[in-house]
Design a protein around this motif. Structure first.
Motif, PDB file in Angstrom:
ATOM      1  N   GLY A  86       0.815  -1.215   0.000  1.00  0.00           N
ATOM      2  CA  GLY A  86       0.000   0.000   0.000  1.00  0.00           C
ATOM      3  C   GLY A  86       0.845   1.259   0.000  1.00  0.00           C
ATOM      4  N   ALA A  87       1.910   1.268   0.792  1.00  0.00           N
ATOM      5  CA  ALA A  87       2.786   2.438   0.845  1.00  0.00           C
ATOM      6  C   ALA A  87       3.525   2.627  -0.476  1.00  0.00           C
ATOM      7  CB  ALA A  87       3.782   2.293   1.992  1.00  0.00           C
ATOM      8  N   ILE A  88       3.997   1.540  -1.059  1.00  0.00           N
ATOM      9  CA  ILE A  88       4.701   1.639  -2.343  1.00  0.00           C
ATOM     10  C   ILE A  88       3.741   2.091  -3.445  1.00  0.00           C
ATOM     11  CG2 ILE A  88       5.853   0.265  -4.128  1.00  0.00           C
ATOM     12  CD1 ILE A  88       7.125  -1.336  -1.813  1.00  0.00           C
ATOM     13  N   GLY A  89       2.522   1.623  -3.405  1.00  0.00           N
ATOM     14  CA  GLY A  89       1.533   2.037  -4.384  1.00  0.00           C
ATOM     15  C   GLY A  89       1.129   3.488  -4.244  1.00  0.00           C
ATOM     16  N   MET A  90       1.316   4.063  -3.080  1.00  0.00           N
ATOM     17  CA  MET A  90       0.938   5.444  -2.828  1.00  0.00           C
ATOM     18  C   MET A  90       2.025   6.433  -3.253  1.00  0.00           C
ATOM     19  SD  MET A  90      -0.319   6.908   0.841  1.00  0.00           S
ATOM     20  CE  MET A  90       1.295   6.830   1.557  1.00  0.00           C
ATOM     21  N   VAL A  91       3.264   5.972  -3.402  1.00  0.00           N
ATOM     22  CA  VAL A  91       4.395   6.859  -3.669  1.00  0.00           C
ATOM     23  C   VAL A  91       4.241   7.674  -4.950  1.00  0.00           C
ATOM     24  CG1 VAL A  91       6.878   6.860  -4.212  1.00  0.00           C
ATOM     25  CG2 VAL A  91       6.033   5.644  -2.224  1.00  0.00           C
ATOM     26  N   PRO A  92       3.839   7.103  -6.095  1.00  0.00           N
ATOM     27  CA  PRO A  92       3.727   7.941  -7.303  1.00  0.00           C
ATOM     28  C   PRO A  92       2.745   9.104  -7.159  1.00  0.00           C
ATOM     29  CG  PRO A  92       3.703   5.636  -7.912  1.00  0.00           C
ATOM     30  CD  PRO A  92       3.627   5.690  -6.421  1.00  0.00           C
ATOM     31  N   ARG A  93       1.608   8.870  -6.548  1.00  0.00           N
ATOM     32  CA  ARG A  93       0.653   9.978  -6.342  1.00  0.00           C
ATOM     33  C   ARG A  93       1.214  11.009  -5.380  1.00  0.00           C
ATOM     34  NH1 ARG A  93      -5.635   8.328  -6.269  1.00  0.00           N
ATOM     35  NH2 ARG A  93      -5.693   7.786  -8.473  1.00  0.00           N
ATOM     36  N   TRP A  94       1.928  10.545  -4.361  1.00  0.00           N
ATOM     37  CA  TRP A  94       2.527  11.473  -3.408  1.00  0.00           C
ATOM     38  C   TRP A  94       3.532  12.362  -4.118  1.00  0.00           C
ATOM     39  CZ3 TRP A  94       7.602  11.302  -1.090  1.00  0.00           C
ATOM     40  CH2 TRP A  94       7.764  12.217  -0.057  1.00  0.00           C
ATOM     41  N   TRP A  95       4.364  11.768  -4.998  1.00  0.00           N
ATOM     42  CA  TRP A  95       5.331  12.558  -5.768  1.00  0.00           C
ATOM     43  C   TRP A  95       4.613  13.559  -6.671  1.00  0.00           C
ATOM     44  CZ3 TRP A  95       8.916   7.988  -7.448  1.00  0.00           C
ATOM     45  CH2 TRP A  95       9.824   7.721  -6.427  1.00  0.00           C
ATOM     46  N   LYS A  96       3.528  13.127  -7.310  1.00  0.00           N
ATOM     47  CA  LYS A  96       2.779  14.015  -8.201  1.00  0.00           C
ATOM     48  C   LYS A  96       2.197  15.200  -7.422  1.00  0.00           C
ATOM     49  CE  LYS A  96      -1.226  14.092 -11.221  1.00  0.00           C
ATOM     50  NZ  LYS A  96      -2.370  13.335 -11.717  1.00  0.00           N
ATOM     51  N   HIS A  97       1.597  14.937  -6.286  1.00  0.00           N
ATOM     52  CA  HIS A  97       1.008  16.016  -5.479  1.00  0.00           C
ATOM     53  C   HIS A  97       2.090  16.950  -4.946  1.00  0.00           C
ATOM     54  CE1 HIS A  97      -3.289  14.563  -4.785  1.00  0.00           C
ATOM     55  NE2 HIS A  97      -2.772  13.830  -5.753  1.00  0.00           N
ATOM     56  N   ARG A  98       3.227  16.392  -4.587  1.00  0.00           N
ATOM     57  CA  ARG A  98       4.327  17.220  -4.097  1.00  0.00           C
ATOM     58  C   ARG A  98       4.852  18.128  -5.204  1.00  0.00           C
ATOM     59  NH1 ARG A  98       9.865  15.008  -1.294  1.00  0.00           N
ATOM     60  NH2 ARG A  98      10.694  17.034  -0.836  1.00  0.00           N
ATOM     61  N   ARG A  99       4.989  17.564  -6.413  1.00  0.00           N
ATOM     62  CA  ARG A  99       5.459  18.361  -7.537  1.00  0.00           C
ATOM     63  C   ARG A  99       4.457  19.467  -7.871  1.00  0.00           C
ATOM     64  NH1 ARG A  99       6.016  14.476 -11.021  1.00  0.00           N
ATOM     65  NH2 ARG A  99       4.021  14.816 -12.039  1.00  0.00           N
ATOM     66  N   LEU A 100       3.160  19.139  -7.853  1.00  0.00           N
ATOM     67  CA  LEU A 100       2.144  20.153  -8.124  1.00  0.00           C
ATOM     68  C   LEU A 100       2.125  21.236  -7.054  1.00  0.00           C
ATOM     69  CD1 LEU A 100      -0.801  17.931  -9.393  1.00  0.00           C
ATOM     70  CD2 LEU A 100       0.647  19.467 -10.737  1.00  0.00           C
ATOM     71  N   ALA A 101       2.355  20.866  -5.813  1.00  0.00           N
ATOM     72  CA  ALA A 101       2.396  21.858  -4.740  1.00  0.00           C
ATOM     73  C   ALA A 101       3.596  22.778  -4.901  1.00  0.00           C
ATOM     74  CB  ALA A 101       2.434  21.172  -3.386  1.00  0.00           C
ATOM     75  N   GLN A 102       4.723  22.221  -5.331  1.00  0.00           N
ATOM     76  CA  GLN A 102       5.902  23.063  -5.547  1.00  0.00           C
ATOM     77  C   GLN A 102       5.684  24.001  -6.721  1.00  0.00           C
ATOM     78  OE1 GLN A 102       9.111  20.281  -6.001  1.00  0.00           O
ATOM     79  NE2 GLN A 102       9.511  20.169  -3.805  1.00  0.00           N
ATOM     80  N   LEU A 103       5.034  23.515  -7.777  1.00  0.00           N
ATOM     81  CA  LEU A 103       4.757  24.375  -8.920  1.00  0.00           C
ATOM     82  C   LEU A 103       3.760  25.472  -8.563  1.00  0.00           C
ATOM     83  CD1 LEU A 103       4.537  21.767 -11.819  1.00  0.00           C
ATOM     84  CD2 LEU A 103       6.356  23.427 -11.394  1.00  0.00           C
TER      85      LEU A 103
END
Length: 100
Positions: A60-77
């Motif tokens: 579950g944690a590994i499956g969540m990582v790509p979305r977490w990276w996407k949301h983090r990148r969008l927050a930085q942008l």
């Protein structure tokens, strides 16, 4: 009021702990897990369930990582200015003593 909430939380945690402890004591029989190519693993049922639970958490944690990276990148942008005027004002407002 805080003491009452703390007491209720403590009692709930204690009830969950003792329920799981009683479950572990009642399921000490060996369980056999059959893998591929005739490989088997024999362990207490509680240990097998614990391993499966931990593997589920990991998947579950590994499956969540790509979305977490996407949301983090969008927050930085979203936090960085995009227009040249906004970039200029952000760079001048960041250091007001610059150039004086």
């Amino acid at each position: 009021m805080k003491n009452l909430m703390w007491l209720l939380q403590f009692l709930l945690k204690a009830a969950i702990f003792f329920t799981l402890f009683a479950f572990a004591l009642n399921n000490q029989h060996d369980a056999v897990v059959h893998f591929f190519f005739g490989t088997t693993w024999s362990a207490p049922l509680v240990l097998v369930l614990l391993c499966v639970f931990v593997m589920g958490l990991a998947v579950g944690a590994i499956g969540m990582v790509p979305r977490w990276w996407k949301h983090r990148r969008l927050a930085q942008l979203a936090s960085t200015p995009t227009t040249p005027e906004a970039k200029a004002s952000a760079s001048t407002s960041a250091d007001p003593t610059h150039g004086t």
